[in-house]
Scaffold this active site. Sequence first.
Site, PDB file in Angstrom:
ATOM      1  N   LYS A  67      40.610  14.226   5.350  1.00  0.00           N
ATOM      2  CA  LYS A  67      40.581  14.836   3.780  1.00  0.00           C
ATOM      3  C   LYS A  67      42.040  15.632   3.582  1.00  0.00           C
ATOM      4  CE  LYS A  67      37.970  18.346   1.790  1.00  0.00           C
ATOM      5  NZ  LYS A  67      38.785  19.037   0.636  1.00  0.00           N
ATOM      6  N   ASP A 117      41.631  14.880  -1.999  1.00  0.00           N
ATOM      7  CA  ASP A 117      40.809  15.858  -3.013  1.00  0.00           C
ATOM      8  C   ASP A 117      41.571  16.578  -3.840  1.00  0.00           C
ATOM      9  OD1 ASP A 117      38.556  17.055  -3.784  1.00  0.00           O
ATOM     10  OD2 ASP A 117      38.376  18.387  -1.949  1.00  0.00           O
ATOM     11  N   LYS A 160      40.600  16.834  -7.171  1.00  0.00           N
ATOM     12  CA  LYS A 160      39.981  17.369  -8.407  1.00  0.00           C
ATOM     13  C   LYS A 160      40.390  17.361  -9.590  1.00  0.00           C
ATOM     14  CE  LYS A 160      36.749  20.175  -5.312  1.00  0.00           C
ATOM     15  NZ  LYS A 160      37.663  20.200  -4.090  1.00  0.00           N
ATOM     16  N   ASP A 192      41.576  16.912 -16.664  1.00  0.00           N
ATOM     17  CA  ASP A 192      42.637  16.809 -17.719  1.00  0.00           C
ATOM     18  C   ASP A 192      42.301  15.760 -18.992  1.00  0.00           C
ATOM     19  OD1 ASP A 192      45.345  17.264 -19.517  1.00  0.00           O
ATOM     20  OD2 ASP A 192      46.085  18.082 -17.321  1.00  0.00           O
ATOM     21  N   THR A 205      30.618  24.609  -5.861  1.00  0.00           N
ATOM     22  CA  THR A 205      29.596  25.181  -5.202  1.00  0.00           C
ATOM     23  C   THR A 205      29.867  26.868  -5.138  1.00  0.00           C
ATOM     24  OG1 THR A 205      30.393  24.576  -3.197  1.00  0.00           O
ATOM     25  CG2 THR A 205      28.631  23.187  -3.656  1.00  0.00           C
ATOM     26  N   ARG A 239      36.790  24.070   9.130  1.00  0.00           N
ATOM     27  CA  ARG A 239      37.016  24.756  10.001  1.00  0.00           C
ATOM     28  C   ARG A 239      36.205  24.822  11.377  1.00  0.00           C
ATOM     29  NH1 ARG A 239      36.148  29.315   5.355  1.00  0.00           N
ATOM     30  NH2 ARG A 239      34.989  27.689   4.770  1.00  0.00           N
TER      31      ARG A 239
HETATM   32  O1  C5P Z   1      36.032  24.832   6.333  1.00  0.00           O
HETATM   33  P1  C5P Z   1      34.749  23.966   5.658  1.00  0.00           P
HETATM   34  O2  C5P Z   1      34.020  23.059   6.671  1.00  0.00           O
HETATM   35  O3  C5P Z   1      33.780  24.899   4.935  1.00  0.00           O
HETATM   36  O4  C5P Z   1      35.670  23.008   4.704  1.00  0.00           O
HETATM   37  C1  C5P Z   1      35.066  22.313   3.700  1.00  0.00           C
HETATM   38  C2  C5P Z   1      35.721  21.512   2.786  1.00  0.00           C
HETATM   39  O5  C5P Z   1      35.225  20.906   1.728  1.00  0.00           O
HETATM   40  C3  C5P Z   1      37.077  22.416   2.256  1.00  0.00           C
HETATM   41  O6  C5P Z   1      38.351  21.379   2.175  1.00  0.00           O
HETATM   42  C4  C5P Z   1      36.430  22.664   0.962  1.00  0.00           C
HETATM   43  O7  C5P Z   1      37.663  22.936  -0.057  1.00  0.00           O
HETATM   44  C5  C5P Z   1      35.705  21.503   0.539  1.00  0.00           C
HETATM   45  N1  C5P Z   1      34.660  21.555  -0.513  1.00  0.00           N
HETATM   46  C6  C5P Z   1      33.550  22.466  -0.302  1.00  0.00           C
HETATM   47  N2  C5P Z   1      32.779  22.577  -1.104  1.00  0.00           N
HETATM   48  C7  C5P Z   1      32.575  21.872  -2.369  1.00  0.00           C
HETATM   49  C8  C5P Z   1      33.690  21.114  -2.322  1.00  0.00           C
HETATM   50  C9  C5P Z   1      34.619  20.897  -1.489  1.00  0.00           C
HETATM   51  O8  C5P Z   1      33.694  23.263   0.896  1.00  0.00           O
HETATM   52  N3  C5P Z   1      31.679  21.893  -3.171  1.00  0.00           N
END
Ligand code: C5P
Length: 227
Positions: free
Chosen positions: A31, A57, A59, A62, A116, A207
Site C-alpha cells: 500500500k 490509498d 482517499k 471531490d 476510524t 508499523r
Molecule cells: O502502522 P499501521 O499498521 O497502524 O498502519 C495502518 C495503515 O492503514 C496506515 O497506512 C493507515 O493510514 C491505514 N488506515 C488505518 N485506518 C483506517 C484507514 C487506513 O489505519 N481506517
Amino acid sequence: MKRLITAIDTPELDRAQALVRGVAPHCGLVKLGLEFFLRHGPAGFAAAAQGNPVFLDLKLHDIPNTVAGAVRSLLPLGAEMLTIHAGGGAQMIAAAAKAAAEAPKRPKILAVTVLTSLDAAALAETGVAGGPAQQVLRLARLALENGADGLVCSAHEISRLRDAFGAKPVLVVPGIRPAGAALGDQARVMTPEEAVAAGADYIVVGRPITGAADPAAAAAAIAASIA
Ligand code: C5P
C-alpha cells in the site's frame, strides 16, 4: 491467496524501495498512500512498486467530474486498488467506478466510510448524529449500490458488514496488530488471525512490519499466521 497488505508509509523513496523489496514476496499487495505519492508522484510509484501489485490509498473525495478525472489520471499506473471516500455521495462513487472501468485491467474501487479516527462525538461535530456504526452501514450501502467493489473497514465492523452485504464486497482491514505488538495510535485492534477469521479479505499492516528490525521476517511471520 495472499491476504497481507503492507502499508509503506514513508516519504523516502529509498526506504520505500527497500521495504517493498523485503516484504513483497509475503504480500498480496503493498500500500502506497498520500505521504509517499504526494512527494514522489507517478515516477516514484513505479520505482517503489518494482512491478508488485499496489493498493494506492489516496482517499479521493471531490465532485464527481473531478474524481472521475483523478481516477483516469491514475489508471496508467496500474494500481490494483484505489480508494475513495463514500461520503462524496452516490454520483461521485458511480463516477469513480465508471472511470475505473475504462482501464484494460480495471482497478478495484474501495470506499472508506467513517475514518476510524472519528468517534461518536467527533462525528456529531460534523453533523452526523447516531454514531459511527450506523453511519458506516449507511455509507457502505451507498458505496456498494453505486459500483464500489469493496470497503476499507475496521476489524470490528467486519461481521456487521458481512451480515448486511454478504460475501461479495472486498473487505480491506487496517488496525491490525499481531499479539504483543505496540498499538501506536491504533485504539481498537485485532490480530491478523482474528481479522481473517472474522471475514477480512485483506489485512493492512504498517508499523508492526515497517518498524521491525527485519521487516521481511515480520511480514513472513504474519503471512504464515494467516496462510
Ligand atoms: O502502522 P499501521 O499498521 O497502524 O498502519 C495502518 C495503515 O492503514 C496506515 O497506512 C493507515 O493510514 C491505514 N488506515 C488505518 N485506518 C483506517 C484507514 C487506513 O489505519 N481506517
